[in-house]
Enzyme design. Structure first.
Site, PDB file in Angstrom:
ATOM      1  N   PHE A   1      50.547  14.353 -26.581  1.00  0.00           N
ATOM      2  CA  PHE A   1      50.045  13.183 -25.846  1.00  0.00           C
ATOM      3  C   PHE A   1      48.889  12.576 -26.642  1.00  0.00           C
ATOM      4  CE2 PHE A   1      51.789  16.141 -22.698  1.00  0.00           C
ATOM      5  CZ  PHE A   1      52.691  15.319 -22.028  1.00  0.00           C
ATOM      6  N   LEU A   2      49.070  12.445 -27.935  1.00  0.00           N
ATOM      7  CA  LEU A   2      47.978  11.998 -28.801  1.00  0.00           C
ATOM      8  C   LEU A   2      47.999  10.484 -28.956  1.00  0.00           C
ATOM      9  CD1 LEU A   2      48.689  14.626 -31.616  1.00  0.00           C
ATOM     10  CD2 LEU A   2      47.059  14.849 -29.725  1.00  0.00           C
TER      11      LEU A   2
ATOM     12  N   LYS B   1      56.759  13.874 -20.655  1.00  0.00           N
ATOM     13  CA  LYS B   1      56.357  13.034 -21.784  1.00  0.00           C
ATOM     14  C   LYS B   1      56.892  11.614 -21.642  1.00  0.00           C
ATOM     15  CE  LYS B   1      55.275  11.394 -25.690  1.00  0.00           C
ATOM     16  NZ  LYS B   1      54.402  11.599 -26.769  1.00  0.00           N
TER      17      LYS B   1
ATOM     18  N   LEU C   1      44.749  -1.005 -18.053  1.00  0.00           N
ATOM     19  CA  LEU C   1      44.826  -2.240 -17.264  1.00  0.00           C
ATOM     20  C   LEU C   1      44.219  -3.401 -18.048  1.00  0.00           C
ATOM     21  CD1 LEU C   1      43.965  -1.114 -13.596  1.00  0.00           C
ATOM     22  CD2 LEU C   1      46.191  -1.722 -14.551  1.00  0.00           C
TER      23      LEU C   1
ATOM     24  N   ALA D   1      44.800  -6.601 -19.900  1.00  0.00           N
ATOM     25  CA  ALA D   1      45.871  -7.586 -20.083  1.00  0.00           C
ATOM     26  C   ALA D   1      45.843  -8.123 -21.507  1.00  0.00           C
ATOM     27  CB  ALA D   1      45.680  -8.727 -19.091  1.00  0.00           C
TER      28      ALA D   1
ATOM     29  N   CYS E   1      55.157   4.678 -30.045  1.00  0.00           N
ATOM     30  CA  CYS E   1      55.582   5.452 -28.868  1.00  0.00           C
ATOM     31  C   CYS E   1      56.080   4.621 -27.702  1.00  0.00           C
ATOM     32  CB  CYS E   1      54.439   6.347 -28.397  1.00  0.00           C
ATOM     33  SG  CYS E   1      54.146   7.693 -29.518  1.00  0.00           S
TER      34      CYS E   1
HETATM   35  C1  UDX Z   1      50.485   6.254 -26.817  1.00  0.00           C
HETATM   36  C2  UDX Z   1      50.060   7.188 -25.656  1.00  0.00           C
HETATM   37  O1  UDX Z   1      48.808   6.747 -25.128  1.00  0.00           O
HETATM   38  C3  UDX Z   1      50.027   8.631 -26.115  1.00  0.00           C
HETATM   39  O2  UDX Z   1      49.710   9.466 -25.006  1.00  0.00           O
HETATM   40  C4  UDX Z   1      51.397   8.993 -26.662  1.00  0.00           C
HETATM   41  O3  UDX Z   1      51.478  10.313 -27.047  1.00  0.00           O
HETATM   42  C5  UDX Z   1      51.744   8.067 -27.819  1.00  0.00           C
HETATM   43  O4  UDX Z   1      51.717   6.706 -27.348  1.00  0.00           O
HETATM   44  P1  UDX Z   1      49.355   5.125 -28.948  1.00  0.00           P
HETATM   45  O5  UDX Z   1      50.724   4.614 -29.285  1.00  0.00           O
HETATM   46  O6  UDX Z   1      48.534   5.699 -30.034  1.00  0.00           O
HETATM   47  O7  UDX Z   1      49.472   6.266 -27.824  1.00  0.00           O
HETATM   48  O8  UDX Z   1      48.554   3.888 -28.353  1.00  0.00           O
HETATM   49  P2  UDX Z   1      47.781   3.492 -27.022  1.00  0.00           P
HETATM   50  O9  UDX Z   1      46.321   3.518 -27.258  1.00  0.00           O
HETATM   51  O10 UDX Z   1      48.280   4.229 -25.863  1.00  0.00           O
HETATM   52  O11 UDX Z   1      48.211   1.939 -26.917  1.00  0.00           O
HETATM   53  C6  UDX Z   1      49.572   1.549 -26.931  1.00  0.00           C
HETATM   54  C7  UDX Z   1      49.703   0.043 -26.885  1.00  0.00           C
HETATM   55  O12 UDX Z   1      49.348  -0.451 -25.604  1.00  0.00           O
HETATM   56  C8  UDX Z   1      48.832  -0.714 -27.875  1.00  0.00           C
HETATM   57  O13 UDX Z   1      49.600  -1.757 -28.456  1.00  0.00           O
HETATM   58  C9  UDX Z   1      47.708  -1.277 -27.026  1.00  0.00           C
HETATM   59  O14 UDX Z   1      47.178  -2.461 -27.567  1.00  0.00           O
HETATM   60  C10 UDX Z   1      48.433  -1.533 -25.724  1.00  0.00           C
HETATM   61  N1  UDX Z   1      47.552  -1.507 -24.539  1.00  0.00           N
HETATM   62  C11 UDX Z   1      46.911  -0.343 -24.186  1.00  0.00           C
HETATM   63  C12 UDX Z   1      47.413  -2.645 -23.759  1.00  0.00           C
HETATM   64  O15 UDX Z   1      47.990  -3.701 -24.050  1.00  0.00           O
HETATM   65  N2  UDX Z   1      46.615  -2.580 -22.640  1.00  0.00           N
HETATM   66  C13 UDX Z   1      45.978  -1.449 -22.264  1.00  0.00           C
HETATM   67  O16 UDX Z   1      45.288  -1.475 -21.221  1.00  0.00           O
HETATM   68  C14 UDX Z   1      46.121  -0.290 -23.055  1.00  0.00           C
END
Ligand code: UDX
Length: 436
Positions: free
Chosen positions: A145-146, A201, A247, A249, A257
């Protein structure tokens, strides 16, 4: 079995290297095996090609406990618990491509004392099918969950560690649990069966993606009713049942992922005959958010034919050079489809992005990208974009218009600098007070 048994890692990519570094930091001997000789040689020399804060330092600090090798034999001789960290990219149809996982399994002895510990994200049912093919091999699902950018801290201070095993593999599961014991209270362990661990997951990522698409639709409605999505998200997040994270936007989620896991779960459900209606919408909303950016540009500029649009940021999120499923890729293609000329800058990902976006002009700096542009679209919230002198930027652009795809910039600063500002679900003026 000793509490300090060696850890085997298969696949020295991003997840594999974080796993290697962190288990070594916890005091274990780690043997990491990758099929790419060049990568193994570079890692053995201490060269880490991945941009992940704290990772290179942690690998260096624990160099004495880590062995990199291309040899499966060396891995099998040295470690019993084999953490499989190969990637499972999406296929064209949206399923997870399990060919690398299958290649690993094919390399393992059919009848052995080894334990295959699955870190890679795989569809529910994969563990069961591997167990069917390899009845002698113990199998444990231990999904990662990284988050990129905070992966080392996420490993060392996890919200939970999920260990899934089926009947007959209890001892293997206990051995995996024991590895995480040094994390103490920081690593609450949840024991489940394999299928449930696999679903945890996929469901976690799908739920987080749903939160993002949900707030993006709320943002779109906020624009219509004169509300501000930042305030709405803050108010929602204070409800402990909802929580404030995920949350924000914007133009939608990307990365290695979320897009992959959401469509893999949708496909997985579809293959069982169940149509996952909600996830279909989550995916659609994520795509539509990019279209709204184009709409916002057109609202101010009319036709985009021949207009020069500067993209600020290309990576799927800040503090990474990862371009996988980045929103910038979709947006650049869409803008070019409308006839715009696209120029882009990213502090870290420009090089990698340049190979993927061959028809996009790559600038050396934000200022160079903005010079002469008819509009700027903030795609990735890198800190340096906030620190730009926006009055100077206004003077260098052909037209001072910013579409802030991450609600990252201060609208007041932009207005003072003479910009027209468009956020996502943000109001350019204070929200009106309604008296009922
Ligand atoms: C994610 C999960 O958080 C992690 O637990 C899993 O194992 C792998 O996928 P990651 O892909 O590194 O991690 O990115 P994350 O920080 O979760 O952001 C994912 C995407 O969502 C990004 O493009 C980010 O910009 C977007 N995002 C995130 C939003 O648009 N709004 C948010 O509030 C949070």
């Amino acid at each position: 079995m000793s509490e300090r048994e060696a850890v085997g890692v298969i696949g020295a990519g991003w997840v594999g290297l974080v796993t290697t570094a962190c288990f070594a930091e916890l005091g274990y001997e780690v043997i990491a095996r990758d099929i790419l000789a060049e990568k193994v040689e570079a890692l053995s020399r201490g060269e880490v090609a991945i941009h992940e804060p704290g990772l290179a330092e942690m690998l260096r600090r624990n160099v004495e406990r880590i062995t990199f090798t291309t040899s499966m034999e060396e891995l099998l001789d040295g470690a019993r618990l084999l953490f499989t960290c190969v990637d499972t990219p999406p296929t064209y149809s949206g399923d997870a491509d399990l060919s690398r996982v299958r290649a690993v399994v094919a390399d393992l002895p059919a009848d052995s004392d080894h334990v295959l510990v699955m870190k890679s994200t795989v569809p529910a049912g994969t563990g069961e099918s591997i167990r069917r093919d390899m009845p002698g091999l113990a199998y444990v699902s231990c999904p990662e969950f990284l988050k990129e950018g905070t992966a080392v801290a996420d490993f060392m201070h996890p919200d939970r560690v999920v260990v899934g095993a089926d009947a007959g593999d209890e001892e293997a599961a206990e051995a995996v649990e024991a590895l995480y014991a040094p994390l103490g209270a920081d690593g609450e362990i949840l024991r489940t069966d394999v299928a449930s661990a696999e679903m945890i997951k996929l469901a976690s990522n799908a739920f987080l993606a749903t939160k993002i698409s949900f707030i993006n639709e709320i943002a779109n409605v906020c624009e219509e009713v004169g509300a501000d999505v930042g305030e709405v998200a803050r108010g929602m997040g204070l409800d402990k049942r909802i929580g404030s994270s995920f949350l924000r936007a914007g133009i939608g989620y990307g990365g290695s992922c979320f897009p992959k896991d959401v469509s893999a779960l949708k496909m997985l459900a579809g293959n069982t005959g169940y149509h996952f209606q909600l996830l279909t919408s989550v995916i659609e909303v994520n795509e539509l958010q990019k279209r709204r950016v184009v709409g916002k540009l057109e609202k101010h500029l009319g036709s985009l034919i021949g207009k020069r649009i500067a993209l600020l940021g290309l990576a799927f999120k800040p503090d990474t050079d990862d371009m996988r499923e980045a929103s910038s890729l979709v947006l650049a293609a869409r803008l070019q489809g409308e006839g715009a000329e696209v120029v882009a800058y990213d502090p870290v990902a420009s090089g990698r992005a340049g190979e993927m976006l061959t028809s996009v002009e790559m600038a050396d700096s934000a200022m160079a990208a903005l010079e002469g542009a008819d509009a700027a679209v903030l795609v990735t919230e890198w800190a340096e974009f906030r620190d730009l002198d926006w009055s100077v930027v206004a003077a260098t652009m052909a037209n001072p218009l910013v579409v802030d795809g991450r609600n990252f910039l201060d609208p007041a600063v932009l207005a003072t600098a003479g910009f027209e500002y468009e956020g996502i679900g943000r109001q350019p003026r204070p929200a009106p007070t309604q008296v009922y």
